[in-house]
Motif scaffolding. Sequence first.
Motif, mmCIF file in Angstrom:
data_model
loop_
_atom_site.group_PDB
_atom_site.id
_atom_site.type_symbol
_atom_site.label_atom_id
_atom_site.label_comp_id
_atom_site.label_asym_id
_atom_site.label_seq_id
_atom_site.Cartn_x
_atom_site.Cartn_y
_atom_site.Cartn_z
ATOM 1 N N TYR A 232 20.450 -5.056 -31.391
ATOM 2 C CA TYR A 232 21.594 -4.379 -31.993
ATOM 3 C C TYR A 232 22.809 -4.502 -31.069
ATOM 4 N N LEU B 69 14.226 -0.523 -36.565
ATOM 5 C CA LEU B 69 14.824 -0.471 -37.896
ATOM 6 C C LEU B 69 13.875 0.214 -38.859
ATOM 7 N N LEU C 119 19.833 1.526 -44.237
ATOM 8 C CA LEU C 119 19.101 0.996 -43.097
ATOM 9 C C LEU C 119 19.400 1.877 -41.893
ATOM 10 N N ARG C 120 18.314 2.379 -41.240
ATOM 11 C CA ARG C 120 18.537 3.192 -40.048
ATOM 12 C C ARG C 120 18.268 2.348 -38.817
ATOM 13 N N ILE C 121 19.239 2.340 -37.885
ATOM 14 C CA ILE C 121 19.140 1.554 -36.662
ATOM 15 C C ILE C 121 19.051 2.537 -35.505
ATOM 16 N N SER D 69 21.398 7.260 -33.537
ATOM 17 C CA SER D 69 21.053 6.189 -34.470
ATOM 18 C C SER D 69 22.203 5.998 -35.456
ATOM 19 N N LEU E 155 23.394 -7.047 -36.136
ATOM 20 C CA LEU E 155 21.948 -6.937 -35.917
ATOM 21 C C LEU E 155 21.379 -8.341 -35.924
ATOM 22 N N LEU F 261 18.087 -10.164 -36.291
ATOM 23 C CA LEU F 261 16.716 -9.910 -36.706
ATOM 24 C C LEU F 261 15.963 -11.237 -36.644
#
Lengths: 380, 395
Positions: A20, A33, A45-47, A54, A86, A88
């Motif tokens: 992140y 995530l 979407l929770r980061i 967060s 992000l 991924l």
Amino acid sequence: MSVTIHVGAAAPGFAAFADYLDGERSLVQRAALSILEDAPGGAALRIEPPAGESVVWPLADVRVLPDQAGGPGIVLGRDGRDPARLILRDEDAAARLAARCPDLRPPRPGPGLWRRLGLMAAGAAGSVMVIIFVLVPLLANQLATLLPPEGEKALGDATLSQIREALSQSRAPLAVCEDADGQAALDAMVARLAAGADLPYPLQVQVLDHGMVNAFALPGGHVILFEGLIDAAEEPEEVAAVLAHEIGHVAARDPARIALRTAGSIGVLGLLLGDFAGGSVVLLLTERLIQANYTRAAETAADDFAHGLLKRAGMPPEALGAMFRRLREKHGDAKGLVAHFASHPRLADRIAAAERAGDAAAREPALTEAQWQAFRGICD
Amino acid sequence: MPLRPLEIEFAGTRGPLMRLALATSVKTVLTLGIYRFWAKTRLRRWYWSAVRPGGVPLEYAGEPLEKLMGFLIAVVFLAFYIGVVNLVLVFFSFSLLADNGTAYALSFVGLVPFWFYARYRARRYLLARTRWRGLRFGQEPGAWAYAWRALGHWAVTLLSLGLLLPRQTFWLEKFRTDRTWYGAARLEQGGRWQMLWPAMRHLLMGGALTALGLAATLVAKMAWLIVVPGAVWALAGLVYYRVHSFRILAAHKRLAGGIGFNAQPRAGRVLRIYILGNLLIAILLGVLITAVTVLAALAFAALGGLAGPEFWAALGGGGILTGVTTAAGVVFYFVIFILWGVLGHAFVTMPVLAHYAETLEIENPHRLAEVTQRPRDAFAEAEGFAEALDVGAAI
């Protein structure tokens, strides 16, 4: 809003790790995530970075960066200008997350950008038009009258050698026809016509060895006839009429004006057509169109001038009409003769004008029969 | 305690790049060049994302529409300048000197400051739209100051017959570098211009040999045998100079006072990519052109034999044939033009960029975590001047 179908008792959980970048510090944070199904305004979407609070991105706002090289995985951002990202790398998690996002298309330009672009394009096109069609011609017209005769002569010489090279089929420039008797006949005719005109510099009339049915004037008193035009004429009066027309251009200093305009507008066009392949061809064609556009008024003025000149020299102005009529029978109106007459007013109008101009008070042949024969053989 | 330096990976491969370059250049041709703003943006996104310091890709955040708008702004400015200035110059050249060569030379010289101006503005735009680890790069305004300096340095370099090239390289690089930012951290160019002398080595020797050979041709014609290798040496020396001055300058750059750079690109490698890459492209295109020409000739022969003259007469004689041949020729011209660009990306631009990326390290990377974001540079005209003047950044 997307509809999620829940299978069984619980929703299929999404959990993954990603790098992140918060868009605030140059710091890569390994964040967990997950998806918040019941966030206000839809699933999000929770980061969760290892330290700090967060962050929540609504799934509807999640975008994938386009045109990325290599893999593995995807780079995600939010719609708009938020620089947070992000990365991924887990392909499987990337696919599962992508399946949950309703619109992954790249971040789009801000609102109103297309409209602003339209306004700017119109403004830019308008400004360039004003520069090419108003400013440059205006300035060229002013400067042409200030150009000293020697300067104009040099401009004409330079243009003539360019034209001779451009029209030549071989390496040598296009030949000038120089048969002594023919040139003498031509000079006699020119002297008779020029006697009635007040010219800024002496005329220099030459015949070029080319089959085109055409004649033109260049800066500094150059008038060029093509052999094709002499062949197409049935009597000397017709050549005299065309010559008188070109002398009209010389008297009005039209060629200097056009040469200066071309110098101004050709650079602008080169700029517009830019580095795109094959631009130079388009460049020449466009330049040609522009000239055709702004010489029409000058052509009509040169015709009027020619009518007066011919009458004073004791030659019939309608010879111009006769020449044009035959050209029309052979080539049609405003089509065929693209080379030069495309930039001229419609032939029908010019024929009518030549016939309206009336006749000379006392007629005298333009050339004697012997002179005419010598003139026709000027290129032999 | 200094940590290990941060290495830079290059993650790009030829296949996807060629597909992207092909798709974008076909669209550029089909839209009469308008798509070039999109093409450039997409290719830059790809190249940027392939360069990954510490595994985190660079991001190119430029937008095609802002480029198009910047181009429009620049075109209006330049149309006015070129239209009016060219006209006035041609007028004076003819009225005072009775010749037009001077006018074109003057109007070219008149564009030179714009060219440097455009280069500085283009670099500013490029940096303003480049991000790494989520942070924007940036460059301070100063394009006219740069343009005048560049003109002065060029004048000095030309007057010194190129001997003072290191001085120009250093001071212009320092001007650009000292105005460059990563987030809120400033980049600085240290060192002095004399440190670039060693990079001049091959350029000087090749140049000296060429000059010597040229002087000797006055005495003996055979001296051409010295001039040619001398010129080749000087040309290779120029590549050597660019690579090695890059190394030296990088070693003396500091970010935020403590983060350093270690660049080790090799001139031999770069030269090999240029030569072999272009040779390969020439061979591929040569084979293609030959094959198409032979096939076309065979097809005509076969058609002529099968159909006979009656068939062609029925088709309307040579007119249709000429039309078809011309159309095929135009299409083929664009195919060659496109393929040349695509192969250039795959076999020259990408390998060179990859080599520069893979041989660069960032020292003291732990200090990077202190760096914070900088505000966005709106920059309405994007790189319009560079685009309009065809300043030609590599990508």
